[in-house]
Design an enzyme around this catalytic site. Structure first.
Site, short mmCIF file in Angstrom:
data_model
loop_
_atom_site.label_atom_id
_atom_site.label_comp_id
_atom_site.label_asym_id
_atom_site.label_seq_id
_atom_site.Cartn_x
_atom_site.Cartn_y
_atom_site.Cartn_z
N MET A 29 0.85 -1.19 0.00
CA MET A 29 0.00 0.00 0.00
C MET A 29 0.89 1.25 0.00
O MET A 29 0.44 2.33 0.38
CB MET A 29 -0.93 -0.01 1.21
N HIS A 33 9.08 0.91 3.33
CA HIS A 33 10.19 0.91 4.27
C HIS A 33 11.05 -0.32 3.99
O HIS A 33 10.78 -1.09 3.06
CB HIS A 33 9.69 0.94 5.72
N GLY A 35 11.24 -3.12 5.31
CA GLY A 35 10.51 -4.39 5.30
C GLY A 35 10.00 -4.71 3.90
O GLY A 35 10.14 -5.84 3.40
N HIS A 36 9.44 -3.70 3.23
CA HIS A 36 8.98 -3.90 1.84
C HIS A 36 10.17 -4.22 0.94
O HIS A 36 10.09 -5.07 0.05
CB HIS A 36 8.29 -2.65 1.30
N GLN A 157 -2.86 -12.32 7.63
CA GLN A 157 -3.04 -12.05 6.20
C GLN A 157 -2.31 -13.11 5.37
O GLN A 157 -2.86 -13.66 4.40
CB GLN A 157 -2.49 -10.66 5.89
N ARG A 191 2.91 2.22 9.86
CA ARG A 191 2.22 2.94 10.95
C ARG A 191 3.18 3.42 12.03
O ARG A 191 2.79 4.24 12.87
CB ARG A 191 1.11 2.06 11.53
O1 PAF Z 1 -0.20 -5.91 3.37
C1 PAF Z 1 -0.63 -4.96 2.68
O2 PAF Z 1 0.02 -3.93 2.50
C2 PAF Z 1 -2.02 -5.06 2.08
O3 PAF Z 1 -2.90 -5.72 2.93
C3 PAF Z 1 -2.03 -5.69 0.68
C4 PAF Z 1 -1.54 -7.13 0.71
C5 PAF Z 1 -1.13 -4.87 -0.25
C6 PAF Z 1 -3.44 -5.69 0.12
O4 PAF Z 1 -3.95 -4.41 0.00
#
Ligand code: PAF
Length: 289
Positions: A29, A33, A35-36, A157, A191
């Site tokens: 989203m 950072h 982590g991504h 998730q 966050r």
């Molecule tokens: O983890 C996230 O950032 C969101 O839940 C995702 C997987 C991109 C779905 O909108």
């Protein structure tokens, strides 16, 4: 030739940019950072082409949640994504508008996370995981990857996505990627940017509570004691707990309170809590010695 990835804002631009090679996708989203970036590095090692999606998905936010104030910085994200081991020429950043993802308005037919979506994150945020799975499945269809990478940080998730892929025969491999932490132990999260300097030490209560639970299980404590100790450490740190979950890693079902786990068995210990107005989550695997 430029070394920058292609920025696709529409489905048509995305289609043009997809190449006929094994692809790995990282869904985000934005507000990227480290982590991504560790997801992107892992994707780089799996796919010949890497697609990063950036889309703040309204379906997964409840009306009172932070959809409007969720941090957005496409230019900064593009800069962070480009570099050695990350994205380059031939890769794609797909950053669509809401109307591109949901051209007919909010979808009438959605994916239901079932029992996984009713507990913990799902109980605190009703409909959240349904919204996540709906957009994840759409993005899987749009990007058609061989690999989809998800962080262990959002473990519920991850479990729900893996289950959806199995249950609905989605033809790709889900790759879990370990949580990245700051030196002090705080799990990286978009966050964290909301935390004030005074709140940050309080937020460390989450990783400390998990470490305490982990040690307790390794020392032979049963599920009830692991849950109780984890909650105690959270509260003592000043975190207002939403939940302490000790669950099966595949189903997210509760580890029974009163049976002694077998030696070597593993469960997920997951916590969520509020530090001021900021809601944080974290988790770890616990192993009974
Ligand atoms: O983890 C996230 O950032 C969101 O839940 C995702 C997987 C991109 C779905 O909108």
């Amino acid at each position: 030739m430029t070394s920058a990835p292609t920025l696709a804002r529409t489905r048509a631009e995305l289609d043009l940019a997809l190449r006929p090679v094994p692809r790995a996708v990282v869904m985000t989203m934005g507000a990227l950072h480290d982590g991504h970036l560790s997801l992107v590095r892992e994707a780089r090692s799996r796919g010949e082409q890497v697609v990063v999606t950036i889309f703040v998905n309204p379906l997964q936010f409840a009306p009172a949640e932070d959809l409007d104030r969720y941090p957005r910085d496409l230019a900064g994200d593009l800069e962070r994504l480009t570099g050695p081991g990350l994205l380059g020429a031939g890769d794609v950043v797909f950053a669509p508008e809401r109307s591109e993802v949901y051209p007919d308005g909010d979808p009438v037919v959605r994916v239901a996370a079932g029992a996984i979506g009713d507990v913990y994150e799902g109980a605190v945020r009703p409909g959240h995981l349904d919204g996540v799975l709906t957009v994840v499945l759409k993005l899987m269809h749009l990007t058609r990857p061989a690999f989809a990478l998800f962080g262990r940080k959002d473990v519920q998730q991850l479990v729900a996505v893996a289950r959806m892929v199995r249950d609905l025969d989605v033809d790709l491999t889900v790759v879990p990627v370990p949580t990245v932490r700051d030196a002090d132990g705080l799990a990286l999260s978009s966050r964290n940017a909301y935390l004030t300097a005074e709140q940050r030490p309080v937020a460390l209560g989450l990783s400390r509570a998990l470490a305490a639970g982990e040690r307790a299980a390794a020392g032979g404590a049963g599920p009830a004691a692991v849950r109780a100790l984890t909650r105690e450490v959270l509260v003592a740190a000043g975190v207002d707990p939403d939940y302490v979950a000790l669950v099966d890693p595949e189903t997210f079902g509760d580890v029974p309170e009163d049976t002694a786990p077998q030696t070597g068995s593993v469960a997920v210990l997951a916590v969520a809590g509020r530090v001021g107005d900021t809601r944080l989550i974290d988790n770890t695997d616990v192993r009974w010695a």
